[in-house]
Design a protein around this motif. Structure first.
Motif, short mmCIF file in Angstrom:
data_model
loop_
_atom_site.label_atom_id
_atom_site.label_comp_id
_atom_site.label_asym_id
_atom_site.label_seq_id
_atom_site.Cartn_x
_atom_site.Cartn_y
_atom_site.Cartn_z
N GLY A 112 0.93 -1.51 -0.12
CA GLY A 112 -0.13 -0.03 0.22
C GLY A 112 0.74 1.37 0.01
N THR A 113 -0.02 2.42 -0.21
CA THR A 113 0.89 3.60 -0.21
C THR A 113 1.59 4.12 0.91
OG1 THR A 113 -1.16 4.90 0.03
CG2 THR A 113 -0.55 4.58 -2.12
N ARG A 114 1.20 3.55 2.01
CA ARG A 114 1.82 3.85 3.38
C ARG A 114 2.95 3.17 3.93
NH1 ARG A 114 -3.60 5.13 3.46
NH2 ARG A 114 -4.29 7.36 3.89
N GLN A 115 3.03 2.18 3.19
CA GLN A 115 4.16 0.83 3.84
C GLN A 115 5.30 1.63 3.67
OE1 GLN A 115 3.74 -2.66 4.31
NE2 GLN A 115 5.53 -2.08 5.31
N VAL A 116 6.20 1.47 4.80
CA VAL A 116 7.64 1.90 4.92
C VAL A 116 8.32 0.79 4.93
CG1 VAL A 116 9.12 3.04 6.73
CG2 VAL A 116 6.82 3.83 6.27
N GLU A 169 0.80 -2.36 -4.54
CA GLU A 169 0.85 -0.77 -4.44
C GLU A 169 -0.50 -0.39 -3.69
OE1 GLU A 169 0.07 -0.04 -8.90
OE2 GLU A 169 -0.85 1.89 -8.51
N ILE A 170 -1.51 -1.43 -3.68
CA ILE A 170 -2.89 -1.02 -3.15
C ILE A 170 -3.01 -1.97 -1.75
CG2 ILE A 170 -5.34 -0.63 -3.07
CD1 ILE A 170 -3.83 1.59 -4.19
N ARG A 171 -3.17 -1.25 -0.68
CA ARG A 171 -3.53 -2.19 0.44
C ARG A 171 -4.97 -2.07 1.04
NH1 ARG A 171 0.51 -2.60 5.44
NH2 ARG A 171 -0.89 -3.35 7.36
N TRP A 172 -5.56 -3.19 1.34
CA TRP A 172 -7.03 -3.29 1.50
C TRP A 172 -7.32 -3.64 3.13
CZ3 TRP A 172 -11.33 -2.75 -2.02
CH2 TRP A 172 -10.93 -2.73 -3.09
#
Lengths: 399, 376
Positions: free
Chosen positions: A36-40, A125-128
């Motif tokens: 996802g977009t917030r993954q570090v 890319e996208i996390r749900w």
């Protein structure tokens, strides 16, 4: 060489060449990648590994290639898992995209939904996240009240969800909403996909007994949902929602694979921990009572794993596994919970430390994992709900 | 190791199910009990079982058997367990034939195994000397005198010992009770001088015997002092096949109980609608499913002679002991008052479960053994 044998050797070579060394070390809970977009990516190798695997579709090995998946047969998938296990390779990414919404879209999604959503799950890319429970709808899920109204071009959603695991890291939410308030409980529900990148969706983490905040409250205040993101028919969302629950329960019990290692392996094995903390006499754990606890748990675990394998073999040989999901959810989560209680007994006060300075990594991880494990028999349909399902659906006992 | 039956095994299972239902229903066991049958089983029915090849399922074809393997024998045992069938199948074909197959020399195998397969020879294994299973617990002495071996002492709980033509005696040529070394298997005729057999009718209406041996002459089976090598294998075969029987019994007991919950009404509704009973039934269902898996895995391990036979036999026996105990106790409880009557059959499963439980090791024994085998 048979096709499968050559697949095995090619897979082995590829993994050997592409899996970074640090991705072969035991994985702690905080190392797990959800995308996802917030993954570090604290360890850059994790991103390298994810991209390599996603490039082959092997983050979702069994999904069709037209949606970015690996297109592997179940035999090939098994080989990939075996070979990953052999080198201790970590699962590059996991989460509800893979275990829940992906499989559900493959079952019920339109072509457009599959094309739009599945490749972005595969790539990370996208996390749900999952919008099911509400403050007034827990075990009685079908009493949910979040409203969804037709505004011509789009749907408008208002209401509150709770226990939305990982909502603070998620980009999209799949959710059950009420589209017909006049219909009976199960008949007025629809299943929709909502983009969380809008001001009308807000998320508030809930601090849990483990000290972590894996769950959130999620609020919809005139949130917008595009019409093509209705999954299944309008007012028939309960059917879709139940299917997704089966996928969820399978994944909670560890049935769906995605790395065949036990969920708690990073905490060590009970027999070794027993020897270390309790001691041994003539090769036996030096406490008959605790040894008995360890043995019962280990033997149940082995019988349980054999039953998972039998279920898979039966479905491959054409028999219908009629007993699978609820049994695995119930027994697997109870077994895991019990395992951690035994580990606490074995490690005594060393297992109950809270500050991370005075206790080593394993000890403080155990305290939190133990607390977190209590959710296993609640989330995804509590143990009591699973027993109800077995009694009704499998044994045919009357309401 | 496969955890599903192949087509041949399924066919055998179906045939066994039909046979047991039609020829050895629980009513036969009741009649044998009430008639005080001398043998404790029906000899005509046994002849039919032999006709079907069951006495020789695990005996290789070279010795007159079917060579159909342990999984095949297991599914037959399972069906026998469903109807609580009384027969010498287990004592003779599993334990007795096992000792000869794994311990006997060519001459003994050639002479005895075809007779087992043809039903003319009934065997028993005389192992226990105390009320608890103890594989290496024999104190009973054996001495070599001339060409033969002479045993003296007493044995308990010899399954079907009252009908056996030949008895395999576990005796000690050196060491003390509990030592694995020094055990010697001796084959004696039940009619030999000095053999005193006392039939013991057990709670499940099946039979065992206490046997006194007073300077009884017999022949050596296997190597002197190395009896444990044979015994270990045979006991694991026995434990796994007995687990198969128990699997059949507990499934039948569970299915009957679930059916009763659907038809018995109280407070104007079927009692199966009460959550207090539903949840217990669902928990038992889980235990039953896990039991099926361990038995299948253990049977496959026997067929493939794999390294983990010993631990799987303990895994299976411990689990089947516990699950049969649970399911049969709950079966009586959920049937209420009628479950306590002799007329109703559900209580028979509870009696059988307990005798099986103590045969070849209770759960405490097998959990301890599993732990030792796993190194903790």
């Amino acid at each position: 060489m048979s096709d499968l044998e050559s697949f095995r050797s090619a897979t082995r070579d590829w993994l050997e060449a592409n899996c970074p060394a640090s991705m072969r070390l035991p994985e702690r809970e905080e190392d797990m990648i959800g995308g996802g977009t917030r993954q570090v990516y604290r360890n850059p190798d994790a991103k390298v590994w994810l991209d390599k695997m996603a490039g082959r579709g092997w983050t979702a090995p069994a999904w069709p290639t037209e949606y970015g998946g690996g297109g592997l047969s179940s035999a090939e998938h098994g080989i990939l898992q075996d070979e990953m296990m052999n080198i201790g390779a970590r699962t590059p990414i996991s989460g509800m995209g893979f275990s829940m919404i992906g499989p559900t879209l493959l079952d019920y999604g339109t072509e457009e939904q599959k094309q739009t959503h599945l490749p972005k799950i595969v790539s990370g890319e996208i996390r749900w996240c999952q919008g099911y429970s509400e403050p007034g709808a827990g075990s009685d899920l079908a009493s949910l009240q979040t409203r969804c109204e037709d505004r011509g071009d789009f749907f408008q959603v208002n209401g509150q969800k709770i226990w939305t695991s990982g909502a603070q890291y998620a980009d999209w939410i799949f959710t059950l909403v009420r589209t017909d308030p006049k219909a009976s409980k199960h008949d007025g529900i629809s299943f929709v996909l909502i983009d969380m990148a809008q001001e009308a969706v807000s998320v508030k983490p809930i601090k849990l007994i483990s000290g972590n905040s894996p769950f959130c409250e999620t609020f919809f205040d005139n949130a917008r949902c595009e019409k093509f993101n209705l999954v299944g028919q309008l007012n028939r969302g309960w059917t879709v929602g139940k299917r997704l629950l089966q996928h969820e329960r399978s994944s909670i019990s560890g049935l769906s694979g995605g790395g065949r290692r036990g969920r708690y392996d990073a905490l060590g094995q009970l027999p070794e921990i027993a020897k270390q903390y309790i001691g041994e006499v003539n090769g036996r754990i030096d406490s008959p009572a605790l040894r008995e606890d360890v043995l019962i748990n280990q033997m149940n675990q082995r019988a349980f794993s054999l039953t998972q394998r039998r279920s898979m073999e039966e479905s491959q040989s054409g028999g219908t596994p009629t007993f699978a999901t609820s049994l695995f959810k119930y027994f697997g989560s109870e077994l895991g919970k019990k395992r951690l209680e035994i580990q606490l007994e074995l490690m005594g006060t060393q297992s109950l430390g809270w500050d991370r300075q005075s206790f080593d990594d394993l000890e403080s991880a155990l305290t939190r994992t133990w607390l977190r494990s209590k959710a296993g028999t609640i989330a995804g349909g509590s143990s009591e709900i699973q027993l109800n399902i077995i009694a009704k659906r499998v044994l045919g006992l009357p309401d | 190791m496969p955890l599903v039956l192949n087509e041949e095994q399924n066919m055998l299972k179906d045939a066994a199910k039909d046979f047991c239902k039609n020829n050895m229903p629980i009513s036969q066991m009741r009649k044998l009990r009430d008639d005080k049958s001398e043998a404790g089983f029906d000899r005509d029915t046994w002849a039919q079982m032999v006709e079907l090849g069951w006495a020789g399922i695990t005996i290789p074809e070279d010795f007159g058997g079917l060579g159909f393997g342990y999984t095949g024998m297991g599914v037959v045992m399972e069906e026998c367990g469903r109807t609580l069938a009384c027969s010498p199948l287990f004592a003779t074909a599993a334990l007795g034939a096992g000792c000869i197959l794994h311990g006997g020399n060519d001459e003994q195998k050639n002479e005895l195994l075809p007779k087992v397969a043809s039903g003319e020879l009934l065997l028993a294994l005389a192992l226990e000397e105390t009320p608890h299973h103890s594989p290496y617990g024999a104190e009973m002495a054996v001495e070599q005198a001339g060409g033969s071996y002479v045993v003296s002492g007493s044995k308990k709980f010899v399954l079907d010992g009252h009908v056996a033509n030949k008895i395999i005696v576990v005796a000690r040529s050196s060491g003390k009770a509990g030592d694995r070394d020094g055990l010697t298997l001796v084959l004696v005729d039940s009619g030999a001088d000095g053999v005193g057999v006392t039939r013991t009718i057990m709670a499940d209406s099946r039979n065992a015997a206490n046997i006194e041996f007073s300077k009884v002459q017999g022949e050596l089976l296997g190597e002197e002092g190395k009896g444990a090598d044979v015994l270990d294998q045979v006991l694991d075969i026995g434990r796994i096949l007995l687990s198969s029987e128990m699997l059949g019994g507990l499934q039948e007991c569970f299915e009957r109980t679930v059916e009763y919950l659907k038809v018995r009404e109280q407070f104007g509704v079927p009692i199966g609608s009460f959550q207090a009973l539903k949840h217990r039934a669902a928990q038992m269902f889980c235990e039953v499913e896990l039991s099926k898996s361990v038995v299948l895995e253990a049977l496959s391990a026997l067929d493939e002679s794999s390294d983990d036979v010993a631990e799987l036999s303990s895994l299976a026996k411990a689990r089947l002991n516990d699950t049969y105990n649970l399911v049969s106790s709950e079966g009586v409880q959920m049937h209420g008052g009628i479950g306590m009557t002799d007329e109703y059959e559900i209580g028979f499963f509870m009696k059988r479960s307990r005798v099986c439980e103590h045969a070849l090791g209770n759960s405490a024994f097998h959990r301890d053994r599993y732990g030792v085998l796993q190194g903790y």
